[in-house]
Design a protein around this motif. Structure first.
Motif, PDB file in Angstrom:
ATOM      1  N   TYR A 120      -2.599  -8.975  10.909  1.00  0.00           N
ATOM      2  CA  TYR A 120      -1.560  -9.896  10.448  1.00  0.00           C
ATOM      3  C   TYR A 120      -1.765 -10.229   8.972  1.00  0.00           C
ATOM      4  CZ  TYR A 120       1.069 -14.262   9.965  1.00  0.00           C
ATOM      5  OH  TYR A 120       1.915 -15.259   9.527  1.00  0.00           O
ATOM      6  N   LEU A 121      -2.949 -10.742   8.620  1.00  0.00           N
ATOM      7  CA  LEU A 121      -3.271 -11.049   7.226  1.00  0.00           C
ATOM      8  C   LEU A 121      -4.309 -10.068   6.708  1.00  0.00           C
ATOM      9  CD1 LEU A 121      -3.555 -14.962   7.393  1.00  0.00           C
ATOM     10  CD2 LEU A 121      -1.604 -13.596   6.597  1.00  0.00           C
ATOM     11  N   HIS A 122      -4.162  -9.676   5.438  1.00  0.00           N
ATOM     12  CA  HIS A 122      -5.049  -8.673   4.848  1.00  0.00           C
ATOM     13  C   HIS A 122      -5.473  -9.100   3.443  1.00  0.00           C
ATOM     14  CE1 HIS A 122      -3.267  -5.689   7.781  1.00  0.00           C
ATOM     15  NE2 HIS A 122      -2.253  -6.510   7.625  1.00  0.00           N
ATOM     16  N   ASP A 123      -6.734  -8.859   3.144  1.00  0.00           N
ATOM     17  CA  ASP A 123      -7.250  -8.939   1.787  1.00  0.00           C
ATOM     18  C   ASP A 123      -7.852  -7.569   1.491  1.00  0.00           C
ATOM     19  OD1 ASP A 123      -8.898  -9.225  -0.478  1.00  0.00           O
ATOM     20  OD2 ASP A 123      -9.329 -11.327  -0.046  1.00  0.00           O
ATOM     21  N   VAL A 124      -7.171  -6.775   0.688  1.00  0.00           N
ATOM     22  CA  VAL A 124      -7.570  -5.382   0.478  1.00  0.00           C
ATOM     23  C   VAL A 124      -8.950  -5.295  -0.167  1.00  0.00           C
ATOM     24  CG1 VAL A 124      -6.941  -3.182  -0.565  1.00  0.00           C
ATOM     25  CG2 VAL A 124      -5.149  -4.712   0.277  1.00  0.00           C
ATOM     26  N   VAL A 144      -1.762  -1.283   8.083  1.00  0.00           N
ATOM     27  CA  VAL A 144      -0.487  -1.490   8.778  1.00  0.00           C
ATOM     28  C   VAL A 144      -0.238  -2.991   8.868  1.00  0.00           C
ATOM     29  CG1 VAL A 144       0.843  -1.035  10.864  1.00  0.00           C
ATOM     30  CG2 VAL A 144      -0.885   0.626  10.095  1.00  0.00           C
ATOM     31  N   HIS A 145       0.862  -3.451   8.308  1.00  0.00           N
ATOM     32  CA  HIS A 145       1.203  -4.880   8.262  1.00  0.00           C
ATOM     33  C   HIS A 145       2.643  -5.091   8.735  1.00  0.00           C
ATOM     34  CE1 HIS A 145       3.848  -4.644   4.689  1.00  0.00           C
ATOM     35  NE2 HIS A 145       3.072  -3.614   4.367  1.00  0.00           N
ATOM     36  N   GLY A 146       3.050  -6.344   8.837  1.00  0.00           N
ATOM     37  CA  GLY A 146       4.389  -6.644   9.336  1.00  0.00           C
ATOM     38  C   GLY A 146       5.278  -7.408   8.377  1.00  0.00           C
ATOM     39  N   PHE A 147       4.938  -7.397   7.082  1.00  0.00           N
ATOM     40  CA  PHE A 147       5.725  -8.162   6.094  1.00  0.00           C
ATOM     41  C   PHE A 147       6.897  -7.301   5.614  1.00  0.00           C
ATOM     42  CE2 PHE A 147       1.238  -9.660   5.568  1.00  0.00           C
ATOM     43  CZ  PHE A 147       1.419 -10.866   6.247  1.00  0.00           C
ATOM     44  N   TRP A 148       7.996  -7.383   6.345  1.00  0.00           N
ATOM     45  CA  TRP A 148       9.131  -6.491   6.097  1.00  0.00           C
ATOM     46  C   TRP A 148      10.028  -6.964   4.956  1.00  0.00           C
ATOM     47  CZ3 TRP A 148      13.894  -8.783   6.983  1.00  0.00           C
ATOM     48  CH2 TRP A 148      13.880  -9.954   7.764  1.00  0.00           C
ATOM     49  N   LYS A 149       9.938  -8.258   4.609  1.00  0.00           N
ATOM     50  CA  LYS A 149      10.745  -8.752   3.494  1.00  0.00           C
ATOM     51  C   LYS A 149      10.094  -8.343   2.175  1.00  0.00           C
ATOM     52  CE  LYS A 149      12.606 -12.867   5.831  1.00  0.00           C
ATOM     53  NZ  LYS A 149      12.703 -14.348   5.783  1.00  0.00           N
ATOM     54  N   ASN A 153       5.540 -13.112  -0.213  1.00  0.00           N
ATOM     55  CA  ASN A 153       4.352 -13.234  -1.058  1.00  0.00           C
ATOM     56  C   ASN A 153       3.161 -12.464  -0.504  1.00  0.00           C
ATOM     57  OD1 ASN A 153       5.528 -14.830  -3.053  1.00  0.00           O
ATOM     58  ND2 ASN A 153       5.096 -16.742  -1.951  1.00  0.00           N
ATOM     59  N   ASN A 154       3.031 -12.433   0.819  1.00  0.00           N
ATOM     60  CA  ASN A 154       1.938 -11.662   1.418  1.00  0.00           C
ATOM     61  C   ASN A 154       2.097 -10.177   1.133  1.00  0.00           C
ATOM     62  OD1 ASN A 154       0.284 -13.657   2.957  1.00  0.00           O
ATOM     63  ND2 ASN A 154       2.219 -14.030   4.002  1.00  0.00           N
ATOM     64  N   ARG A 155       3.333  -9.697   1.189  1.00  0.00           N
ATOM     65  CA  ARG A 155       3.576  -8.286   0.903  1.00  0.00           C
ATOM     66  C   ARG A 155       3.310  -7.983  -0.572  1.00  0.00           C
ATOM     67  NH1 ARG A 155       8.283  -4.318   3.028  1.00  0.00           N
ATOM     68  NH2 ARG A 155       8.129  -2.711   1.427  1.00  0.00           N
ATOM     69  N   LEU A 156       3.766  -8.860  -1.448  1.00  0.00           N
ATOM     70  CA  LEU A 156       3.560  -8.646  -2.883  1.00  0.00           C
ATOM     71  C   LEU A 156       2.075  -8.627  -3.228  1.00  0.00           C
ATOM     72  CD1 LEU A 156       6.411 -10.942  -4.285  1.00  0.00           C
ATOM     73  CD2 LEU A 156       6.400  -8.439  -4.149  1.00  0.00           C
ATOM     74  N   SER A 157       1.307  -9.523  -2.585  1.00  0.00           N
ATOM     75  CA  SER A 157      -0.135  -9.545  -2.823  1.00  0.00           C
ATOM     76  C   SER A 157      -0.791  -8.257  -2.333  1.00  0.00           C
ATOM     77  CB  SER A 157      -0.756 -10.757  -2.120  1.00  0.00           C
ATOM     78  OG  SER A 157      -2.160 -10.756  -2.249  1.00  0.00           O
ATOM     79  N   HIS A 171       1.514   0.588   5.147  1.00  0.00           N
ATOM     80  CA  HIS A 171       2.559   0.944   6.100  1.00  0.00           C
ATOM     81  C   HIS A 171       3.160  -0.345   6.649  1.00  0.00           C
ATOM     82  CE1 HIS A 171       0.983   5.103   6.243  1.00  0.00           C
ATOM     83  NE2 HIS A 171      -0.214   4.522   6.238  1.00  0.00           N
ATOM     84  N   THR A 172       4.478  -0.456   6.656  1.00  0.00           N
ATOM     85  CA  THR A 172       5.153  -1.641   7.184  1.00  0.00           C
ATOM     86  C   THR A 172       5.639  -1.366   8.597  1.00  0.00           C
ATOM     87  OG1 THR A 172       5.917  -2.165   4.947  1.00  0.00           O
ATOM     88  CG2 THR A 172       6.951  -3.344   6.778  1.00  0.00           C
ATOM     89  N   ALA A 173       5.141  -2.147   9.558  1.00  0.00           N
ATOM     90  CA  ALA A 173       5.543  -1.975  10.955  1.00  0.00           C
ATOM     91  C   ALA A 173       6.984  -2.408  11.142  1.00  0.00           C
ATOM     92  CB  ALA A 173       4.629  -2.798  11.859  1.00  0.00           C
ATOM     93  N   TYR A 174       7.667  -1.749  12.063  1.00  0.00           N
ATOM     94  CA  TYR A 174       9.050  -2.111  12.390  1.00  0.00           C
ATOM     95  C   TYR A 174       9.049  -3.446  13.129  1.00  0.00           C
ATOM     96  CZ  TYR A 174      13.689  -1.856  14.539  1.00  0.00           C
ATOM     97  OH  TYR A 174      14.987  -2.121  14.959  1.00  0.00           O
ATOM     98  N   MET A 175       9.844  -4.409  12.626  1.00  0.00           N
ATOM     99  CA  MET A 175       9.886  -5.754  13.194  1.00  0.00           C
ATOM    100  C   MET A 175      11.320  -6.099  13.594  1.00  0.00           C
ATOM    101  SD  MET A 175       6.672  -6.615  12.924  1.00  0.00           S
ATOM    102  CE  MET A 175       6.896  -8.287  13.489  1.00  0.00           C
TER     103      MET A 175
END
Length: 550
Positions: A120-124, A144-149, A153-157, A171-175
């Protein structure tokens, strides 16, 4: 010319050699130290240690008899270490971290060639720092994450951090469900020695979760490649078999490819590996609408339908039992307990025998006092969620309250149950782990589930009115295990502060499987005046760090 020695000559030659060595030993012995006192063997003055001339050595003339029969030794009970391990806690003493596992333990192998990380949350940067320092730039890392928007901010980070690492792919999971999350927590590792490994756990891939929060880990052995004969044989799809686990895991991973190609290459690679050593059943959720009935033996059921289907094959004791639901989040469910009791709880206790008593359900969730006293204080509560503000939430609290029990059983308020005191060693490490455990009245455990799924419609799903389908919003993953998976006659018991069980206080003499319990027993019920921790509330009493909240 070869000289032939007769057996008789050879025999006496050996005797002469023995006498000569004996004499030499005595001479040198007398030169070095005074003669030792000879042991008296009888009441007479005759010394039988002095050999008479021409007499054979006692060792050669003494009659030979077989050794006495061995005494029958009691067979030791086989002990099997817990399939669930706890994560290390930085600010607890060493004795509280016995058998615990760190992220570096999981990812520090220099033989890792490829890593798929689901969360769900990631710190690369945090993730990459736990690979072996000499090979981390060579590992192919897929996140693999779920931030489809796109403006999330999580996706941008994630995008900013991953751009600093040439070997990281996002990779963005289908939500399909707007209120769903990509909540699964899993690592799939491939190694240069042609082995693979699947690790299912409960921690977000951020420093906070791997530092002072309690989390759990389940991992397969290192899986070898299938042999040619295994490739040609029909898989055993019985619930609990390694082949069934593989079937369900591949079905789960294939679901990511419904709209875009995310995991197809990994699925094709993972198909080549032998899962026969796996002991556990996959319990997972994928978002969307799914049929509740299917006769195909390879079909995987999701959400509450999945756990219900699996538990029908799990033997349980017929006496009284408790199912303890220990979670880090309770969503807004409904003003009545219909879904909780008739959907979730019924799925966790399908009748296996006629007239079997229904288990008693108990829910472990921390209070504000437990969060305040935790190692990170109120900051720990940022990962632990429930709400009691709205009218629906207030009604929900009314029917949840009798079920609620403390995370730590050393609280000032609340009645403790009877039973032996067992310290889980994590009272001050706030819970992010999620466990569902069925305890029976034989002081043992029928089954246990480690999962990412909390108590929510989104995680477990809800039946769609008028149709034989289930609607799920979130991605979740977990593993169900029970004693017979490890041995037909095994018993599973809770272990505390260590992973290996202790052979004490049980009537059965079969193998013993440990299960690492993260909380302390006996449980302590909420006092009438107590409420669950609410992250959106305000708390003015200073915490263990001297801070307030809200």
């Amino acid at each position: 010319m070869l000289k032939i020695t007769t057996p008789r000559i050879f025999f006496f030659d050996c005797i002469r050699r023995t006498e000569y060595l004996y004499a030499c030993k005595s001479r040198f012995s007398n030169m070095a130290e005074p003669p030792s006192k000879r042991r008296r063997l009888s009441d007479t003055d005759e010394d039988h240690t002095v050999k008479k001339s021409g007499e054979l050595p006692t060792s050669l003339s003494h009659p030979i008899s077989p050794p006495p029969p061995r005494k029958t030794v009691a067979r030791e009970r086989k002990l099997i270490s817990s399939p669930i391990r706890l994560t290390t806690i930085r600010d607890l003493p060493e004795e509280s971290n016995i058998d615990a596992v760190s992220l570096h333990d999981l990812l520090g192998d220099p033989l890792i060639s490829e890593c798929w990380e689901f969360n769900y949350l990631h710190d690369v940067d945090f993730l990459m720092n736990h690979f072996d320092e000499d090979t981390r730039t060579l590992v192919k890392v897929h996140i693999v994450h779920g931030f489809w928007k796109k403006d999330d901010n999580n996706r941008l980070s994630l995008e900013r951090q991953s751009a600093q690492h040439n070997n990281v792919t996002l990779h963005t999971a289908y939500m399909p469900e707007i209120f769903g999350t990509h909540h699964s927590k899993m690592l799939v590792l491939f190694r240069h020695d042609d082995t693979a490994q699947v690790i299912i756990h409960t921690a977000n891939m951020i420093s906070k979760d791997w530092t002072n929060l309690t989390n759990g880990v389940w991992q397969t052995p290192q899986l070898p490649l299938l042999t040619k004969s295994q490739n040609s044989s029909e898989p055993d799809l019985k619930i609990g078999s390694g082949s069934r686990f593989k079937n369900d895991l591949l079905n789960y991973l294939r679901a990511y490819n419904s709209k875009r190609n995310i995991c197809r290459s990994m699925v094709e690679e993972l198909k080549k590996y032998d899962f026969s050593a796996v002991r556990g059943t996959l319990i997972a959720s994928i978002p969307g609408r799914h049929d509740l009935y299917d006769d195909d033996p390879s079909t995987t059921f999701w959400g509450w339908a999945g756990i219900k289907h699996a538990l029908r094959s799990v033997p349980v004791h017929t006496g009284e039992s408790d199912i303890v639901v220990q979670i880090s989040s309770i969503a807004t469910l409904a003003p009545t307990d219909k879904w909780l009791q008739r959907t979730l709880f019924d799925s966790l206790s399908p009748p296996t025998k006629p007239k079997a008593p229904r288990p008693t359900f108990k829910v472990i969730f921390p209070t504000p006092d437990e969060i305040r006293r935790s190692l990170d204080g109120y900051a720990s509560g940022g990962s632990i969620h429930t709400k009691i503000q709205s009218a629906t939430q207030t009604k929900q609290l009314h029917y949840m309250k009798p079920l609620l029990h403390h995370w730590a059983n050393d609280c000032e308020k609340g009645e403790r149950e009877e039973g032996e005191s067992r310290d889980g060693g994590r009272n001050r490490a706030a819970p992010h782990i999620k466990t569902y455990i069925r305890y029976n009245d034989n002081k043992s455990i029928d089954w246990a589930l480690l999962t990412s799924a909390n108590v929510s419609h989104q995680a477990w799903g809800a039946a769609t009115d008028g149709t034989a389908t289930i609607r799920i919003a979130s991605w979740e993953i977990g593993v169900l295990m029970w004693p017979e998976l490890f041995d037909a006659n095994a018993t599973m018991v809770g272990t505390f502060m260590k992973d290996m069980p202790t052979d004490e206080g049980l009537d059965s003499d079969g193998p013993l499987v440990g299960l690492r319990v993260p909380y302390s027993l006996p449980l302590q019920k909420y006092d009438d005046s107590e409420l669950p921790w609410v992250a959106t509330a305000t708390y003015t009493q200073p915490d263990s760090k001297g801070c307030v909240w809200g």
